[in-house]
Design a protein around this motif. Structure first.
Motif, PDB file in Angstrom:
ATOM      1  N   GLU A  52      51.203  35.961  25.415  1.00  0.00           N
ATOM      2  CA  GLU A  52      51.329  36.831  24.245  1.00  0.00           C
ATOM      3  C   GLU A  52      50.210  37.875  24.231  1.00  0.00           C
ATOM      4  O   GLU A  52      50.439  39.041  23.908  1.00  0.00           O
ATOM      5  N   ALA A  53      48.996  37.456  24.587  1.00  0.00           N
ATOM      6  CA  ALA A  53      47.865  38.396  24.630  1.00  0.00           C
ATOM      7  C   ALA A  53      48.153  39.512  25.628  1.00  0.00           C
ATOM      8  O   ALA A  53      47.887  40.684  25.349  1.00  0.00           O
ATOM      9  N   TYR A  54      48.704  39.166  26.791  1.00  0.00           N
ATOM     10  CA  TYR A  54      49.041  40.183  27.787  1.00  0.00           C
ATOM     11  C   TYR A  54      50.137  41.110  27.255  1.00  0.00           C
ATOM     12  O   TYR A  54      50.043  42.323  27.358  1.00  0.00           O
ATOM     13  N   ALA A  55      51.184  40.505  26.688  1.00  0.00           N
ATOM     14  CA  ALA A  55      52.327  41.292  26.216  1.00  0.00           C
ATOM     15  C   ALA A  55      51.922  42.258  25.107  1.00  0.00           C
ATOM     16  O   ALA A  55      52.444  43.371  25.034  1.00  0.00           O
ATOM     17  N   ARG A  56      50.992  41.850  24.260  1.00  0.00           N
ATOM     18  CA  ARG A  56      50.579  42.680  23.126  1.00  0.00           C
ATOM     19  C   ARG A  56      49.342  43.523  23.434  1.00  0.00           C
ATOM     20  O   ARG A  56      48.897  44.286  22.576  1.00  0.00           O
ATOM     21  N   GLY A  57      48.789  43.378  24.642  1.00  0.00           N
ATOM     22  CA  GLY A  57      47.606  44.156  25.015  1.00  0.00           C
ATOM     23  C   GLY A  57      46.367  43.787  24.222  1.00  0.00           C
ATOM     24  O   GLY A  57      45.537  44.647  23.926  1.00  0.00           O
ATOM     25  N   LEU A  58      46.230  42.491  23.871  1.00  0.00           N
ATOM     26  CA  LEU A  58      45.085  42.046  23.079  1.00  0.00           C
ATOM     27  C   LEU A  58      43.844  41.901  23.962  1.00  0.00           C
ATOM     28  O   LEU A  58      43.913  41.377  25.079  1.00  0.00           O
ATOM     29  N   ARG A  59      42.716  42.360  23.469  1.00  0.00           N
ATOM     30  CA  ARG A  59      41.462  42.298  24.224  1.00  0.00           C
ATOM     31  C   ARG A  59      41.000  40.846  24.336  1.00  0.00           C
ATOM     32  O   ARG A  59      40.978  40.110  23.356  1.00  0.00           O
ATOM     33  N   HIS A  60      40.635  40.453  25.556  1.00  0.00           N
ATOM     34  CA  HIS A  60      40.195  39.083  25.812  1.00  0.00           C
ATOM     35  C   HIS A  60      39.038  39.110  26.809  1.00  0.00           C
ATOM     36  O   HIS A  60      38.425  40.143  27.012  1.00  0.00           O
ATOM     37  N   ARG A  61      38.738  37.970  27.415  1.00  0.00           N
ATOM     38  CA  ARG A  61      37.594  37.848  28.322  1.00  0.00           C
ATOM     39  C   ARG A  61      38.033  37.391  29.705  1.00  0.00           C
ATOM     40  O   ARG A  61      38.914  36.541  29.823  1.00  0.00           O
ATOM     41  N   CYS A  62      37.372  37.951  30.725  1.00  0.00           N
ATOM     42  CA  CYS A  62      37.612  37.540  32.113  1.00  0.00           C
ATOM     43  C   CYS A  62      36.282  37.384  32.836  1.00  0.00           C
ATOM     44  O   CYS A  62      35.292  38.009  32.465  1.00  0.00           O
ATOM     45  N   ALA A  63      36.297  36.560  33.872  1.00  0.00           N
ATOM     46  CA  ALA A  63      35.129  36.389  34.740  1.00  0.00           C
ATOM     47  C   ALA A  63      35.526  36.803  36.149  1.00  0.00           C
ATOM     48  O   ALA A  63      36.601  36.445  36.635  1.00  0.00           O
ATOM     49  N   PHE A  64      34.666  37.586  36.795  1.00  0.00           N
ATOM     50  CA  PHE A  64      34.870  38.064  38.165  1.00  0.00           C
ATOM     51  C   PHE A  64      33.725  37.521  39.012  1.00  0.00           C
ATOM     52  O   PHE A  64      32.565  37.666  38.640  1.00  0.00           O
ATOM     53  N   VAL A  65      34.035  36.947  40.176  1.00  0.00           N
ATOM     54  CA  VAL A  65      33.002  36.391  41.041  1.00  0.00           C
ATOM     55  C   VAL A  65      33.138  36.989  42.432  1.00  0.00           C
ATOM     56  O   VAL A  65      34.174  36.818  43.093  1.00  0.00           O
ATOM     57  N   LEU A  66      32.093  37.687  42.873  1.00  0.00           N
ATOM     58  CA  LEU A  66      32.014  38.184  44.243  1.00  0.00           C
ATOM     59  C   LEU A  66      31.470  37.034  45.081  1.00  0.00           C
ATOM     60  O   LEU A  66      30.378  36.534  44.820  1.00  0.00           O
ATOM     61  N   VAL A  67      32.252  36.614  46.074  1.00  0.00           N
ATOM     62  CA  VAL A  67      31.884  35.456  46.902  1.00  0.00           C
ATOM     63  C   VAL A  67      31.471  35.949  48.281  1.00  0.00           C
ATOM     64  O   VAL A  67      32.208  36.697  48.926  1.00  0.00           O
ATOM     65  N   ARG A  68      30.288  35.515  48.702  1.00  0.00           N
ATOM     66  CA  ARG A  68      29.799  35.841  50.042  1.00  0.00           C
ATOM     67  C   ARG A  68      29.652  34.561  50.838  1.00  0.00           C
ATOM     68  O   ARG A  68      29.296  33.513  50.285  1.00  0.00           O
ATOM     69  N   ASP A  69      29.894  34.664  52.152  1.00  0.00           N
ATOM     70  CA  ASP A  69      29.662  33.512  53.018  1.00  0.00           C
ATOM     71  C   ASP A  69      28.227  33.555  53.534  1.00  0.00           C
ATOM     72  O   ASP A  69      27.440  34.437  53.156  1.00  0.00           O
ATOM     73  N   ALA A  70      27.869  32.618  54.404  1.00  0.00           N
ATOM     74  CA  ALA A  70      26.500  32.516  54.920  1.00  0.00           C
ATOM     75  C   ALA A  70      26.077  33.775  55.678  1.00  0.00           C
ATOM     76  O   ALA A  70      24.896  34.078  55.770  1.00  0.00           O
ATOM     77  N   ARG A  71      27.043  34.524  56.209  1.00  0.00           N
ATOM     78  CA  ARG A  71      26.743  35.759  56.947  1.00  0.00           C
ATOM     79  C   ARG A  71      26.732  36.993  56.043  1.00  0.00           C
ATOM     80  O   ARG A  71      26.561  38.106  56.528  1.00  0.00           O
ATOM     81  N   GLY A  72      26.950  36.793  54.738  1.00  0.00           N
ATOM     82  CA  GLY A  72      26.935  37.904  53.798  1.00  0.00           C
ATOM     83  C   GLY A  72      28.261  38.621  53.654  1.00  0.00           C
ATOM     84  O   GLY A  72      28.361  39.611  52.927  1.00  0.00           O
ATOM     85  N   ARG A  73      29.286  38.147  54.343  1.00  0.00           N
ATOM     86  CA  ARG A  73      30.605  38.781  54.232  1.00  0.00           C
ATOM     87  C   ARG A  73      31.234  38.445  52.889  1.00  0.00           C
ATOM     88  O   ARG A  73      30.946  37.412  52.298  1.00  0.00           O
ATOM     89  N   ILE A  74      32.121  39.316  52.441  1.00  0.00           N
ATOM     90  CA  ILE A  74      32.744  39.195  51.124  1.00  0.00           C
ATOM     91  C   ILE A  74      34.147  38.609  51.254  1.00  0.00           C
ATOM     92  O   ILE A  74      34.941  39.032  52.090  1.00  0.00           O
ATOM     93  N   PHE A  75      34.436  37.629  50.385  1.00  0.00           N
ATOM     94  CA  PHE A  75      35.765  37.026  50.344  1.00  0.00           C
ATOM     95  C   PHE A  75      36.733  38.032  49.720  1.00  0.00           C
ATOM     96  O   PHE A  75      36.542  38.484  48.589  1.00  0.00           O
ATOM     97  N   VAL A  76      37.761  38.407  50.478  1.00  0.00           N
ATOM     98  CA  VAL A  76      38.789  39.341  50.024  1.00  0.00           C
ATOM     99  C   VAL A  76      40.120  38.616  50.117  1.00  0.00           C
ATOM    100  O   VAL A  76      40.361  37.857  51.070  1.00  0.00           O
TER     101      VAL A  76
END
Length: 172
Positions: free
Chosen positions: A25-49
């Motif tokens: 319902e929040a998506y359908a009505r465009g209601l403002r909510h909260r999200c978390a974004f995590v940039l993941v790196r491996d031991a070599r510093g590469r980024i998980f895509v």
């Protein structure tokens, strides 16, 4: 309970909780909510895509350089970032992600808006991404990722977070 039935907090322009709603319902009505974004790196510093599955409710089949998702009702950004990273990567025992910054993502008119807390974590564990969430994945160097920015269709909120990462002292 389906993802669309999950209860999430609805927030105002200052990220204060003003109510709750099922996610669908929040998506359908465009209601403002909260999200978390995590940039993941491996031991070599590469980024998980990864490329999101075609069944995702938001931005299906698009590429993203962050794992993460919607913060549940009453859940903290920190807890959501850790939970979502472990779920999407298919790991347990991941270190707690480090908070970098927060911004208000404002998509296309009528397309929704959400407060986005951006984190980073190093994952030295073998990943086994959640098949319901991730259709394809790889760890890419920053140069490899940047080369693909103009070639692949990316999630607009992920791109917005990635662009801000350098501005906020991060190193994409």
């Amino acid at each position: 309970m389906s993802a669309a039935e999950e209860i999430i907090d609805i927030v105002d322009e200052d990220d204060r909780v003003v109510g709750q709603s099922p996610r669908g319902e929040a998506y359908a009505r465009g209601l403002r909510h909260r999200c978390a974004f995590v940039l993941v790196r491996d031991a070599r510093g590469r980024i998980f895509v990864h490329r999101r599955t075609a069944t995702k409710q938001v931005f299906p089949s698009r590429y993203d350089m962050f794992v993460g998702g919607v913060v549940g009702a009453g859940e903290s950004y920190d807890d959501a970032a850790h939970r979502e990273a472990e779920e999407e990567l298919g790991v347990s025992g991941l270190p707690r992600p480090t908070f970098l910054f927060k911004f208000l993502y404002e998509g296309d008119p009528g397309g929704g808006t959400w407060w986005s807390a951006v984190y980073e974590v190093r994952c030295d564990l073998p990943v086994d991404p959640q098949v319901e969430e991730v259709a394809w994945h790889a760890f890419l160097t920053r140069d490899e990722l940047e080369e693909r920015l103009g070639m692949w269709e990316w999630t607009p909120d992920g791109l917005a977070a990635y662009e801000r990462l350098g501005v906020h002292g991060g190193r994409p």
